[in-house]
Design an enzyme around this catalytic site. Structure first.
Site, mmCIF file in Angstrom:
data_model
loop_
_atom_site.group_PDB
_atom_site.id
_atom_site.type_symbol
_atom_site.label_atom_id
_atom_site.label_comp_id
_atom_site.label_asym_id
_atom_site.label_seq_id
_atom_site.Cartn_x
_atom_site.Cartn_y
_atom_site.Cartn_z
ATOM 1 N N ARG A 70 -8.488 14.270 17.286
ATOM 2 C CA ARG A 70 -7.948 13.625 16.091
ATOM 3 C C ARG A 70 -7.242 14.636 15.171
ATOM 4 N NH1 ARG A 70 -8.182 7.879 14.856
ATOM 5 N NH2 ARG A 70 -7.525 7.868 12.698
ATOM 6 N N ASN A 112 -0.259 3.325 0.254
ATOM 7 C CA ASN A 112 -0.601 2.319 1.257
ATOM 8 C C ASN A 112 -0.579 0.942 0.615
ATOM 9 O OD1 ASN A 112 -1.557 1.137 3.685
ATOM 10 N ND2 ASN A 112 -3.666 1.196 2.937
ATOM 11 N N THR A 113 -0.063 -0.028 1.341
ATOM 12 C CA THR A 113 -0.197 -1.405 0.891
ATOM 13 C C THR A 113 -1.281 -2.070 1.732
ATOM 14 O OG1 THR A 113 0.892 -3.515 0.497
ATOM 15 C CG2 THR A 113 1.796 -2.176 2.314
ATOM 16 N N HIS A 114 -2.241 -2.667 1.022
ATOM 17 C CA HIS A 114 -3.405 -3.266 1.684
ATOM 18 C C HIS A 114 -3.480 -4.746 1.321
ATOM 19 C CE1 HIS A 114 -7.358 -3.733 3.377
ATOM 20 N NE2 HIS A 114 -7.789 -4.213 2.241
ATOM 21 N N ASP A 146 -6.265 8.300 -0.779
ATOM 22 C CA ASP A 146 -7.116 9.489 -0.883
ATOM 23 C C ASP A 146 -7.963 9.575 0.385
ATOM 24 O OD1 ASP A 146 -9.166 7.658 -1.168
ATOM 25 O OD2 ASP A 146 -9.530 8.102 -3.284
ATOM 26 N N ALA A 147 -8.996 10.402 0.373
ATOM 27 C CA ALA A 147 -9.752 10.628 1.605
ATOM 28 C C ALA A 147 -10.679 9.464 1.967
ATOM 29 C CB ALA A 147 -10.549 11.932 1.483
ATOM 30 N N GLY A 148 -10.843 8.505 1.076
ATOM 31 C CA GLY A 148 -11.716 7.368 1.361
ATOM 32 C C GLY A 148 -10.979 6.258 2.082
ATOM 33 N N ASP A 150 -9.410 2.973 1.628
ATOM 34 C CA ASP A 150 -8.870 2.046 0.632
ATOM 35 C C ASP A 150 -9.481 2.245 -0.754
ATOM 36 O OD1 ASP A 150 -7.295 0.981 2.654
ATOM 37 O OD2 ASP A 150 -8.749 -0.583 3.152
HETATM 38 C C1 GRF Z 1 0.171 -5.903 5.803
HETATM 39 O O1 GRF Z 1 -0.301 -7.131 5.310
HETATM 40 C C2 GRF Z 1 -0.769 -4.789 5.478
HETATM 41 O O2 GRF Z 1 -1.421 -4.950 4.249
HETATM 42 C C3 GRF Z 1 -1.757 -4.877 6.604
HETATM 43 O O3 GRF Z 1 -0.962 -5.139 7.730
HETATM 44 C C4 GRF Z 1 0.160 -5.897 7.329
HETATM 45 C C5 GRF Z 1 1.383 -5.250 7.910
HETATM 46 O O4 GRF Z 1 2.337 -6.183 8.216
HETATM 47 N N1 GRF Z 1 -2.549 -3.683 6.724
HETATM 48 P P1 GRF Z 1 3.784 -5.792 8.687
HETATM 49 O O5 GRF Z 1 3.662 -4.922 9.926
HETATM 50 O O6 GRF Z 1 4.463 -5.043 7.561
HETATM 51 O O7 GRF Z 1 4.452 -7.081 8.983
#
Ligand code: GRF
Length: 206
Positions: A70, A112-114, A146-148, A150
């Site tokens: 890794r 990151n988008t979650h 960060d390191a966690g 989300d």
């Molecule tokens: C997003 O909803 C993101 O939050 C999640 O995976 C999705 C990615 O979708 N982790 P895409 O590949 O951008 O369509």
């Protein structure tokens, strides 16, 4: 005319890349303030790679399995991203946790988008977990990694309703629609106005 250079984005993906597509669309307007300079993935099957290729944007793939461990993967990913000299690195559905090396290089500018309203429902099944818990409001969070898992400082959140007849798929799609809009708005805002982190807050502009 402004001579300010556009913010250089490297976008990391694992899947279809609908968030990437939204960013690519936005960056066609020079006034947006950011450009996607490369797209990276952890698997060659990530369909979003085709979107990048069609747009003439360089791509790279670093598979964990192609490296001895890794840490070696993390080093290779870090080098691949670094080669494109990004100002910001965006994880848009990138389903891997990066390591120490990556964070040393890009910490504080890796976003990151979650697909949940953090700190609720971290991990890779945000919509499913929200549905199973029975919450009435779900959504998406853009944060500084960060390191966690989300746990990073939150830049922005957007909420959507959870409907009584939702399935995992319908809720996932409703979240993604709002998530894309938020990602485009916020990345452009950060690029154009600048930002800094103070404690658990992101201060934009000024
Ligand atoms: C997003 O909803 C993101 O939050 C999640 O995976 C999705 C990615 O979708 N982790 P895409 O590949 O951008 O369509």
């Amino acid at each position: 005319m402004s001579t300010q250079l556009a913010t250089r984005l490297v976008v990391l993906i694992s899947g279809g890349g609908s968030n990437l597509a939204a960013l690519l669309e936005a960056t066609r307007d020079p006034a947006y303030g950011a450009q996607v300079v490369a797209v990276g993935a952890d698997r060659p099957s990530a369909a979003g790679l085709d979107l990048a290729r069609e747009a003439g944007i360089p791509t790279f793939v670093e598979r964990v399995g192609d490296h001895t461990d890794r840490d070696a993967w993390d080093a290779a990913l870090t080098a691949a991203v670094d080669g494109h000299e990004p100002d910001l690195v965006i994880s848009a559905g990138f389903l891997k946790l990066v390591g120490d090396r990556f964070l040393a290089a890009f910490g504080g500018r890796y976003l990151n988008t979650h697909n949940s309203l953090l700190p609720a429902f971290p991990g890779i099944h945000g919509p499913r977990d929200a549905l199973e818990y029975g919450v009435k409001v779900a959504g998406a969070t853009l944060f500084v990694v960060d390191a966690g898992i989300d746990t990073g400082v939150i830049i922005a959140q957007v909420a959507v309703p959870v409907l009584d007849d939702d399935t995992e798929d319908t809720l996932t799609e409703r979240i993604k629609a709002a998530e894309r809009v938020q990602l485009v708005e916020q990345v452009g805002r950060l690029a154009r106005e600048g930002w800094r982190v103070e404690g658990r807050r992101v201060i934009v502009g000024g």
